[in-house]
Design an enzyme around this catalytic site. Structure first.
Site, PDB file in Angstrom:
ATOM      1  N   GLY A   1     -31.637-108.792  29.509  1.00 37.91           N
ATOM      2  CA  GLY A   1     -30.934-108.460  28.277  1.00 37.91           C
ATOM      3  C   GLY A   1     -31.460-107.188  27.657  1.00 37.91           C
ATOM      4  N   THR A   2     -32.327-106.476  28.380  1.00 36.95           N
ATOM      5  CA  THR A   2     -32.998-105.302  27.836  1.00 36.95           C
ATOM      6  C   THR A   2     -32.275-103.993  28.128  1.00 36.95           C
ATOM      7  OG1 THR A   2     -34.339-105.413  29.834  1.00 36.95           O
ATOM      8  CG2 THR A   2     -35.310-106.299  27.845  1.00 36.95           C
TER       9      THR A   2
ATOM     10  N   GLY B   1     -41.361-102.381  32.157  1.00 34.62           N
ATOM     11  CA  GLY B   1     -40.210-102.392  33.038  1.00 34.62           C
ATOM     12  C   GLY B   1     -39.404-101.117  33.075  1.00 34.62           C
TER      13      GLY B   1
ATOM     14  N   PRO C   1     -31.271 -94.600  23.354  1.00 32.90           N
ATOM     15  CA  PRO C   1     -31.536 -94.989  21.961  1.00 32.90           C
ATOM     16  C   PRO C   1     -30.752 -96.213  21.506  1.00 32.90           C
ATOM     17  CG  PRO C   1     -31.254 -92.610  22.134  1.00 32.90           C
ATOM     18  CD  PRO C   1     -30.886 -93.184  23.470  1.00 32.90           C
TER      19      PRO C   1
ATOM     20  N   GLY D   1     -42.837 -97.987  27.021  1.00 32.72           N
ATOM     21  CA  GLY D   1     -42.079 -99.177  26.672  1.00 32.72           C
ATOM     22  C   GLY D   1     -41.894 -99.279  25.173  1.00 32.72           C
TER      23      GLY D   1
ATOM     24  N   GLU E   1     -41.537-104.581  23.271  1.00 32.03           N
ATOM     25  CA  GLU E   1     -42.521-105.476  22.649  1.00 32.03           C
ATOM     26  C   GLU E   1     -43.181-104.845  21.430  1.00 32.03           C
ATOM     27  OE1 GLU E   1     -44.266-108.383  25.900  1.00 32.03           O
ATOM     28  OE2 GLU E   1     -44.525-106.329  26.562  1.00 32.03           O
TER      29      GLU E   1
END
Length: 735
Positions: free
Chosen positions: A468-469, A510, A619, A689, A692
């Site tokens: 879902g990223t 990732g 973005p 990344g 998170e």
């Protein structure tokens, strides 16, 4: 390709496709319900049977007897799989407990049986007919009660001591010594852990929900005693993971065993209660922070100690790791202690370590600023550093924490903040809070294969996953940029162990690592295309679907592949730049809350995140990642907690009715700002990344805002009504 020198100017820097706000290429499939998730692989294997998992009814002990005869003879039942008939099973390197329990039981709801039937309803009904007798053993289920038995988990992170903390703390004119706690938390992703397994001869294929394909394959091979080349793991779409699907779980193993037993495909999905007690969770922590400072606010002593628990052989919650790097201070102590708890396995959940660690550290920083009479933003900026505080000879590759704090304060209207408990609007007490955000930038070797066909269509293949990223999209953007193609001429295939091994989705590594692997494969393909066109690779330029060189030479990419598909494969291997330079991401969270003076109901009214995380590849999807993380941070601050039955050893609120997470009404408009930054030490993409980083610090920003609104400090998360009400100001004082 080896990345061991800072990135120079390269095709990605054109930013024709990369860096643009781009719609998700997988969006139409997901919004129309046609993206096939693990349980929905209807075309993958014909005539599947259905499995229902039975979990242990005790938290610790042994199965003394199991009677499955009635279940085996129930309508539609094809098999009952237990440890008694499953054959010898191993345990993967990423698993703490056995995925099929019996006779020993290691935690509540540990899988002890799989009932396989023609329909799910038949399997579920037959599962109720199993008769299991247990012998219970005493267990440890309360972290606070076993805190004194905790030991140093040296392999995970030994104690770190720099300078003389004890002496510096004793001499400091201003001190803080405070304790904080964070509870056990659940991932609670929408898609359950689910698997479809099918055997073809001695080869097994599993369609499953897993973030790390290579890890799943190796651990499944270890568990079943199979060679890896006899296993295929497929996971093209994942409905949320948050770390809960990093590792092999019981659904995969039991589906494989069930399919082997009946000689046809088997589907297994964990029920929601099993997801809470059978899989993994974020462990609870007890944290103590001591800060010592000079009167001008400069920190001279920093100590952060954390206690957490796990099953034997498990690891700690790394709640002190950000404290080793976030603020300057010559005298430092960080320490982890791990206790044995007989609760379900504790493991990674979004921003493991930093998320709960910053909930304590950033509240402590606010408390220290108050003791010093300093503005919380100014206090953090005063203690900024451009080098690793434990290794001053090691600089940060990029560190713009102060920029995040300053720009966020200006954008949010921080100047309007007033003293605690002094701002009121009707029945509401209003407060502003801030916290720094920090998450390390991790990189992992990642590979990809690219194919160019005679129609000029480029296909990317890698076992990278999309939880879902937006992996599909940033990978497509990378390939399009490298080959000078529009996005509609790029197809991306993910989540298959037949593809080159990638970094996978986890640890915020990732997107940067996987796109770097695609970059490496595309460099190889560019060389092959240039050779077909008779152009020296160093002189070739790619744009508008063509390759061009000096003297007007060139051709379309379709022409370059006209004689046959061009294929290239490579991986990005990272050198020691991450050792020579501390690579981290930074941010600042600003929150405004309103607290009802009579009921202590807390409402988050405004949120702002300012992030410095290298080049932002997309973005639009990056913003979605950050606002989703901010939402999880609100949940951690105000409502999320797994409640333990400390007599029987299980999480009581093991469903979405009892485990509260934020809903739309809880979340206001959220604003996200990305600072313009590239980090050439990170990868050729110059990215980092961000998924998170967005949760790191949010809980503390909410807690600090509540203090500013009410004057109360609640150091025991989540900050619920019962913890606020006893200390709320008297109505008479509010007029």
């Amino acid at each position: 390709m080896k990345f061991d020198q800072p990135a120079q100017t390269n095709p990605i820097d054109q930013l024709k496709v990369v860096g643009r706000a781009t719609d998700r290429v997988d969006g139409p499939l997901k919004t129309t319900g046609t993206a096939p998730y693990a349980y929905e692989q209807y075309q993958a294997a014909a005539n599947p049977a259905y499995g229902y998992v039975v979990g242990a009814a005790i938290a610790k002990g042994r199965i003394t007897a199991m009677d499955a005869d009635e279940a085996r003879h129930a309508p539609g039942v094809l098999a009952v799989i237990t440890a008694g008939n499953a054959g010898k099973l191993g345990k993967g390197s990423h698993n703490t407990a056995a995925l099929l329990g019996g006779p020993e039981i290691q935690h509540y709801h540990q899988a002890i049986a799989l009932v396989v039937a023609e329909t799910l309803e038949q399997a579920r009904a037959a599962a109720q007919l199993l008769r299991v007798d247990y012998a219970r053993s005493p267990g440890a289920y309360d972290l606070a009660a076993v805190r004194d038995t905790a030991t140093e988990p040296a392999e995970a992170m030994p104690d770190s001591r720099v300078g003389d903390f004890d002496g510096a703390y004793a001499r400091a004119p201003v001190k803080l010594d405070a304790s904080y706690s964070t509870p056990d938390q659940a991932h609670a992703m929408m898609e359950p852990h689910a698997t479809l397994a099918a055997w073809e001869g001695d080869k097994l294929t599993v369609w499953t929900a897993n973030q790390m394909i290579a890890w799943a394959r190796s651990d499944l091979a270890e568990t079943l005693g199979l060679p890896e080349d006899k296993l295929r793991v497929v996971s093209p779409y994942i409905g949320g993971g948050f770390g809960g699907k990093l590792f092999l779980r019981a659904d995969v193993v039991l589906a494989a065993l069930g399919a082997r037993a009946i000689g046809r495909p088997v589907k297994v999905a964990l029920s929601r209660p099993l997801m809470f007690n059978n899989t993994t969770h974020r462990p609870a922590t007890l944290q103590r922070i001591r800060l010592g400072a000079e009167a001008d606010g400069r920190l001279t002593a920093i100590a952060h100690e954390s206690w957490s628990g796990d099953l034997p052989g498990g690891g700690p919650e790394l709640a002190v790791q950000q404290t080793r790097l976030l603020y300057a201070g010559a005298n430092r102590l960080t320490a982890l202690r791990l206790a044995v708890l007989d609760l379900p396995e504790g493991n990674a959940m979004r921003a493991p370590g930093e998320a709960p660690g910053l909930m304590a550290l950033e509240m402590a920083m606010d408390e220290m600023a108050e003791k010093l009479g300093l503005d919380p933003v100014a206090f953090r900026i005063l203690n900024d550093t451009q080098v690793d505080p434990e290794k001053p000879e090691r600089p940060f590759s990029q560190r713009r924490l102060a920029d995040c704090l300053r720009s966020g304060a200006e954008r949010f209207g921080w100047h309007a903040r007033r003293s605690p408990g002094s701002r009121r609007e009707g029945n509401w007490l209003i407060g502003l809070g801030v916290a720094a955000a920090f998450r390390n930038n991790l990189v992992m070797k990642s590979g990809a294969r690219v194919r160019l066909d005679r129609h000029g269509m480029l296909t990317v293949e890698t076992d990278m996953t999309d939880i879902g990223t937006g992996s599909y999209t940033v990978i497509a953007q990378t390939a399009a940029e490298m080959l000078g193609l529009p996005l509609d001429k790029v197809a991306v295939r993910l989540g298959d162990s037949d593809f080159p091994v990638s970094a996978g989705s986890g640890g915020q590594w990732g997107a940067n690592s996987a796109t770097a692997g695609v970059y490496a494969a595309c460099v190889r393909l560019r060389e092959r295309v240039a050779e077909r066109a008779g152009i020296p690779p160093a002189e070739a330029s790619f744009a508008d679907g063509q390759v061009r060189g000096g003297g007007g030479r060139g051709m379309t990419l379709a022409q370059a592949a006209a004689e046959g598909e061009l294929v290239a494969e490579d991986s990005m291997e990272f050198g020691d730049l991450d050792q020579r330079y501390q690579q981290s991401t930074f941010g600042a969270h600003f929150v405004e809350v309103a607290v009802d003076y009579a009921t202590a109901e807390t409402r988050v009214r405004r949120m702002l995140a300012v992030c410095a995380a290298g080049r932002i590849l997309n973005p639009k999807s990056a913003r979605s990642q950050v606002i989703g993380a901010m939402t999880m941070g609100v949940g951690a601050a105000l409502m999320e907690a797994l409640h333990i039955d400390k007599r029987q050893g299980f999480f009581v609120n093991h469903d979405l009715a009892g485990y509260e997470v934020p809903v739309h009404a809880d979340i206001p408009a959220q604003e996200v700002i990305f600072l313009d930054e590239t980090d050439p030490m990170s990868s050729p993409m110059k990215a980092k990344g961000v998924g998170e980083l967005g949760i790191c610090g949010v809980g503390a920003a909410v807690a600090n805002a509540i203090h500013n609104a009410t004057g109360m400090r609640v150091r025991d998360y989540p900050i619920t009504l019962d913890k606020l009400l006893p200390g709320m100001p008297e109505r008479a004082e509010l007029g």
